[in-house]
Design a protein around this motif. Structure first.
Motif, mmCIF file in Angstrom:
data_model
loop_
_atom_site.group_PDB
_atom_site.id
_atom_site.type_symbol
_atom_site.label_atom_id
_atom_site.label_comp_id
_atom_site.label_asym_id
_atom_site.label_seq_id
_atom_site.Cartn_x
_atom_site.Cartn_y
_atom_site.Cartn_z
ATOM 1 N N ASN A 48 -31.952 -35.673 -11.240
ATOM 2 C CA ASN A 48 -32.491 -35.583 -12.594
ATOM 3 C C ASN A 48 -33.416 -36.742 -12.915
ATOM 4 O O ASN A 48 -34.438 -36.569 -13.580
ATOM 5 C CB ASN A 48 -31.353 -35.526 -13.610
ATOM 6 C CG ASN A 48 -30.647 -34.194 -13.590
ATOM 7 O OD1 ASN A 48 -30.967 -33.318 -12.797
ATOM 8 N ND2 ASN A 48 -29.658 -34.045 -14.453
ATOM 9 N N SER A 55 -30.134 -29.225 -4.036
ATOM 10 C CA SER A 55 -29.613 -30.278 -4.906
ATOM 11 C C SER A 55 -30.742 -30.771 -5.801
ATOM 12 O O SER A 55 -31.917 -30.431 -5.593
ATOM 13 C CB SER A 55 -29.038 -31.427 -4.080
ATOM 14 O OG SER A 55 -30.049 -32.019 -3.273
ATOM 15 N N ARG A 56 -30.380 -31.595 -6.773
ATOM 16 C CA ARG A 56 -31.389 -32.108 -7.697
ATOM 17 C C ARG A 56 -31.137 -33.568 -7.999
ATOM 18 O O ARG A 56 -29.997 -34.034 -7.929
ATOM 19 C CB ARG A 56 -31.385 -31.305 -8.995
ATOM 20 C CG ARG A 56 -30.229 -31.626 -9.926
ATOM 21 C CD ARG A 56 -29.990 -30.573 -10.925
ATOM 22 N NE ARG A 56 -29.090 -30.923 -12.011
ATOM 23 C CZ ARG A 56 -27.793 -31.170 -11.923
ATOM 24 N NH1 ARG A 56 -27.221 -31.207 -10.740
ATOM 25 N NH2 ARG A 56 -27.074 -31.424 -13.009
ATOM 26 N N ILE A 110 -30.940 -23.604 -8.337
ATOM 27 C CA ILE A 110 -30.014 -24.535 -8.967
ATOM 28 C C ILE A 110 -30.319 -24.610 -10.449
ATOM 29 O O ILE A 110 -31.485 -24.631 -10.857
ATOM 30 C CB ILE A 110 -30.093 -25.930 -8.296
ATOM 31 C CG1 ILE A 110 -29.026 -26.862 -8.840
ATOM 32 C CG2 ILE A 110 -31.486 -26.540 -8.454
ATOM 33 C CD1 ILE A 110 -28.848 -28.141 -8.009
ATOM 34 N N GLY A 149 -26.071 -27.749 -12.737
ATOM 35 C CA GLY A 149 -25.984 -28.012 -11.308
ATOM 36 C C GLY A 149 -25.427 -26.851 -10.503
ATOM 37 O O GLY A 149 -25.253 -26.982 -9.284
ATOM 38 N N THR A 193 -25.225 -23.734 -8.201
ATOM 39 C CA THR A 193 -26.133 -23.370 -7.112
ATOM 40 C C THR A 193 -25.926 -21.921 -6.675
ATOM 41 O O THR A 193 -24.833 -21.356 -6.838
ATOM 42 C CB THR A 193 -25.946 -24.300 -5.911
ATOM 43 O OG1 THR A 193 -24.578 -24.250 -5.493
ATOM 44 C CG2 THR A 193 -26.297 -25.734 -6.281
ATOM 45 N N TRP A 209 -30.711 -26.599 -13.659
ATOM 46 C CA TRP A 209 -31.005 -28.007 -13.899
ATOM 47 C C TRP A 209 -29.933 -28.653 -14.757
ATOM 48 O O TRP A 209 -29.593 -29.807 -14.566
ATOM 49 C CB TRP A 209 -32.365 -28.149 -14.580
ATOM 50 C CG TRP A 209 -32.923 -29.507 -14.363
ATOM 51 C CD1 TRP A 209 -32.693 -30.617 -15.112
ATOM 52 C CD2 TRP A 209 -33.779 -29.916 -13.290
ATOM 53 N NE1 TRP A 209 -33.360 -31.693 -14.581
ATOM 54 C CE2 TRP A 209 -34.026 -31.294 -13.466
ATOM 55 C CE3 TRP A 209 -34.355 -29.253 -12.217
ATOM 56 C CZ2 TRP A 209 -34.846 -32.015 -12.589
ATOM 57 C CZ3 TRP A 209 -35.150 -29.976 -11.362
ATOM 58 C CH2 TRP A 209 -35.399 -31.336 -11.548
#
Length: 124
Positions: free
Chosen positions: A74, A71-72, A51, A56, A58, A53
């Motif tokens: 932040n 997923s992330r 992903i 977003g 993928t 950063w």
């Protein structure tokens, strides 16, 4: 320096789910790519998902597409790997990694920092 700590591995039956987490600290990550790789005994480390950063965006290996979601968060500097419909062939040590400079997304040699890994075992 970047420090990565994975968690969430374990033993699960085929068809089950697990969520892996990778908490990052140290240098800022806004332009980095975070990746998940896995390595089974006697096999090479292989790309699972990544992903961006900042955007977003993928990316997934064909073997996990439709079953895994990266997923992330932040605010928490954390990346997740939601793994559903797990299969025995998903059994491996899972590693998260950070790629700083643009290069081959699928190649573990492109990544600069690695976590210690977390074991995922899927029983049949």
């Amino acid at each position: 320096q970047v420090q990565l700590v994975e968690s969430g591995g374990g033993l699960v039956q085929a068809g089950g789910s697990l969520r892996l987490s990778c908490a990052a600290s140290g240098r800022t990550f806004r332009s980095y790519v975070m990746g998940w790789f896995r390595q089974a005994p006697g096999k090479e480390r292989e790309f699972v998902a990544a992903i961006s950063w900042s955007s977003g965006s993928t990316y997934y290996a064909d073997s996990v597409k439709g079953r895994f979601t990266i997923s992330r968060d932040n605010a928490k500097n954390t990346v997740y790997l939601q793994m559903n419909s797990l299969k025995p062939e998903d059994t491996a040590v899972y590693y998260c990694a950070v790629r700083i400079l643009p290069s081959n997304l699928n190649d573990p040699r492109s990544y600069d920092y690695w976590g210690q890994g977390t074991q995922v075992t899927v029983s049949s």
